[in-house]
Write a protein that holds these residues in place. Structure first.
Motif, short mmCIF file in Angstrom:
data_model
loop_
_atom_site.label_atom_id
_atom_site.label_comp_id
_atom_site.label_asym_id
_atom_site.label_seq_id
_atom_site.Cartn_x
_atom_site.Cartn_y
_atom_site.Cartn_z
N LEU A 161 40.82 45.00 45.72
CA LEU A 161 41.78 46.40 45.66
C LEU A 161 42.26 47.07 44.95
O LEU A 161 42.66 47.99 45.01
N ILE A 162 42.24 46.46 43.60
CA ILE A 162 43.34 46.99 42.75
C ILE A 162 42.28 47.66 41.45
O ILE A 162 42.39 49.12 41.47
N MET B 248 36.05 48.86 48.78
CA MET B 248 36.64 48.30 49.20
C MET B 248 37.04 48.18 51.00
O MET B 248 36.45 48.90 51.55
N SER B 249 36.71 46.81 51.44
CA SER B 249 36.78 46.66 53.01
C SER B 249 38.57 47.23 53.66
O SER B 249 39.19 47.54 53.38
N GLY C 241 54.10 53.00 45.04
CA GLY C 241 53.05 52.97 44.93
C GLY C 241 52.59 51.62 45.77
O GLY C 241 53.48 51.91 46.80
N LEU C 242 51.60 51.22 45.44
CA LEU C 242 51.02 49.56 46.31
C LEU C 242 51.52 48.72 46.26
O LEU C 242 51.08 47.97 45.00
N LEU C 243 52.15 48.22 48.00
CA LEU C 243 51.85 46.44 46.92
C LEU C 243 51.30 45.63 48.38
O LEU C 243 51.02 46.52 49.56
N ALA C 244 50.53 43.94 48.17
CA ALA C 244 50.80 43.41 48.85
C ALA C 244 51.48 42.48 48.96
O ALA C 244 52.15 41.87 48.63
N PRO C 245 51.21 41.76 50.07
CA PRO C 245 51.77 40.29 50.56
C PRO C 245 51.76 38.95 49.71
O PRO C 245 50.69 39.23 48.83
N PRO C 246 52.48 38.73 49.27
CA PRO C 246 52.15 37.26 48.49
C PRO C 246 51.37 36.45 49.52
O PRO C 246 50.73 36.47 50.51
N GLY C 247 50.46 35.65 48.89
CA GLY C 247 49.70 34.72 48.97
C GLY C 247 48.43 34.73 49.45
O GLY C 247 47.62 33.94 49.76
N ILE C 248 47.65 36.22 48.76
CA ILE C 248 46.71 37.04 48.74
C ILE C 248 46.07 36.25 47.76
O ILE C 248 46.31 36.11 46.55
N SER C 249 44.53 36.29 48.29
CA SER C 249 43.64 35.62 46.70
C SER C 249 43.40 36.17 45.85
O SER C 249 43.87 38.06 45.59
N ALA C 250 43.25 36.05 44.36
CA ALA C 250 43.13 36.28 43.15
C ALA C 250 41.73 37.77 42.83
O ALA C 250 41.85 38.80 43.05
N ASN D 215 48.01 38.06 54.28
CA ASN D 215 47.56 38.90 54.87
C ASN D 215 46.89 40.22 54.17
O ASN D 215 47.25 41.18 53.54
N ASP D 216 45.51 39.63 53.23
CA ASP D 216 44.64 40.97 52.45
C ASP D 216 44.47 41.89 52.97
O ASP D 216 43.67 43.12 52.76
N ARG D 217 44.77 42.73 54.77
CA ARG D 217 44.60 43.69 54.71
C ARG D 217 45.47 44.48 54.90
O ARG D 217 44.90 46.19 55.14
N LEU D 218 47.02 44.18 54.39
CA LEU D 218 48.11 45.28 54.84
C LEU D 218 48.07 45.55 53.60
O LEU D 218 48.62 44.64 52.12
#
Length: 293
Positions: free
Chosen positions: A240-241, A1-2, A225-234, A59-62
């Motif tokens: 992340l999962i 995971m980056s 649990g953990l959520l990511a922002p909307p709009g990240i790539s599949a 933002n796929d880092r948050l």
């Protein structure tokens, strides 16, 4: 995971904070992530963090550390619903414990209930979550099962676990509801005692009965649990999962579950999304019912 940053929507010392920092430390210790930063963004009983997550769409880092309490607050404050974010994984469940200072006159839960039922005896109940959060819900559901009117439940909210511990030790509250792992060191040190556990089973190392063992028909488990922002790539969502699923299988994570009295409750991706939608409906109905009691 980056590289990722995990946002905690309340102050240090809370259950969310402990969970996020345990996730981060375990990801780094096992080499599953090179860099994981945890930062606190308290405000509006957690919904400021939810608003920040939605603002940072794409933002796929948050990531946002969240749980049952945030579901409730999005209803009470009529803000962004948790179902609008990207579900990653439910990681843990945790029973609530009812805590008193070591020298409290309440030696058993029956002692507490006797005073709680008496409208002439002020019993100050506290928790580290805002009204509608898991600490408050556990106490309100217990009062409901015991037939105690909501008017007899004086709940004092403390923003996070650090404030709540001070209030207990300084006896500004008589009893507090908390996640089982939050004050384990204070319990082990003899500063606090546990009167009862809301989960299905007694907790190792804690000499306290479950509510069912006391004849009270109630079982209550918090979850996180953990959520990511909307709009990240599949593809990023899957990365992340996959990282969280690998984390869940490590000996280090299993040890963390044991140390914190957490239960493995792993549920990922679309299954977690379906759970969130059902939980959003369930909590909304529960809050409406308690508001009428």
């Amino acid at each position: 995971m980056s590289e990722v940053r995990i946002m905690v929507p309340n102050p240090p010392g809370s259950g969310y904070d402990m969970t996020a920092r345990t996730v981060a430390a375990t990801l780094k210790d096992t080499g599953l992530a090179a860099e994981v930063d945890v930062f606190n963004l308290p405000g509006a009983a957690g919904t400021a963090g939810m608003a920040r997550l939605m603002y940072e769409a794409g933002n796929d880092r948050l990531l946002l550390q969240m749980g049952l309490g945030l579901v409730a607050r999005t209803h009470l404050q009529d803000t962004h619903r948790i179902t609008a974010a990207v579900p990653l994984a439910r990681m843990v469940q945790e029973p609530t414990v009812l805590l008193v200072p070591a020298d409290s006159p309440y030696r058993t839960l029956d002692d507490l209930v006797d005073d709680w039922r008496d409208p002439d005896v002020p019993v100050r109940l506290g928790g580290g979550s805002s009204p509608g959060g898991p600490d408050h819900l556990a106490l309100m559901l217990l009062a409901e099962r015991l037939g105690i009117p909501a008017a007899n439940t004086d709940y004092i909210w403390h923003d996070g676990g650090g404030e709540m511990l001070s209030a207990l030790v300084e006896q500004r509250v008589d009893v507090a509801a908390s996640g089982a792992g939050e004050y384990r060191h204070a319990v082990e040190a003899g500063e606090l005692r546990v009167l009862a556990v809301t989960g299905p089973d007694p907790l190792p190392g804690i000499d306290a009965p479950t509510l069912r063992e006391l004849g009270i028909d109630l079982e209550f488990l918090n979850w996180r649990g953990l959520l990511a922002p909307p709009g990240i790539s599949a593809s990023r969502r899957e990365e992340l999962i996959d990282g969280l699923e690998e984390l869940r299988t490590t000996p280090e994570w299993r040890e963390a579950l044991k140390d914190n009295h957490w239960r493995d409750a792993y549920l990922a991706g679309d299954d977690f999304g379906a759970f969130l939608a059902a939980e959003d409906d369930r909590v909304g109905g529960l809050l409406a019912r308690l508001d009428k009691s």
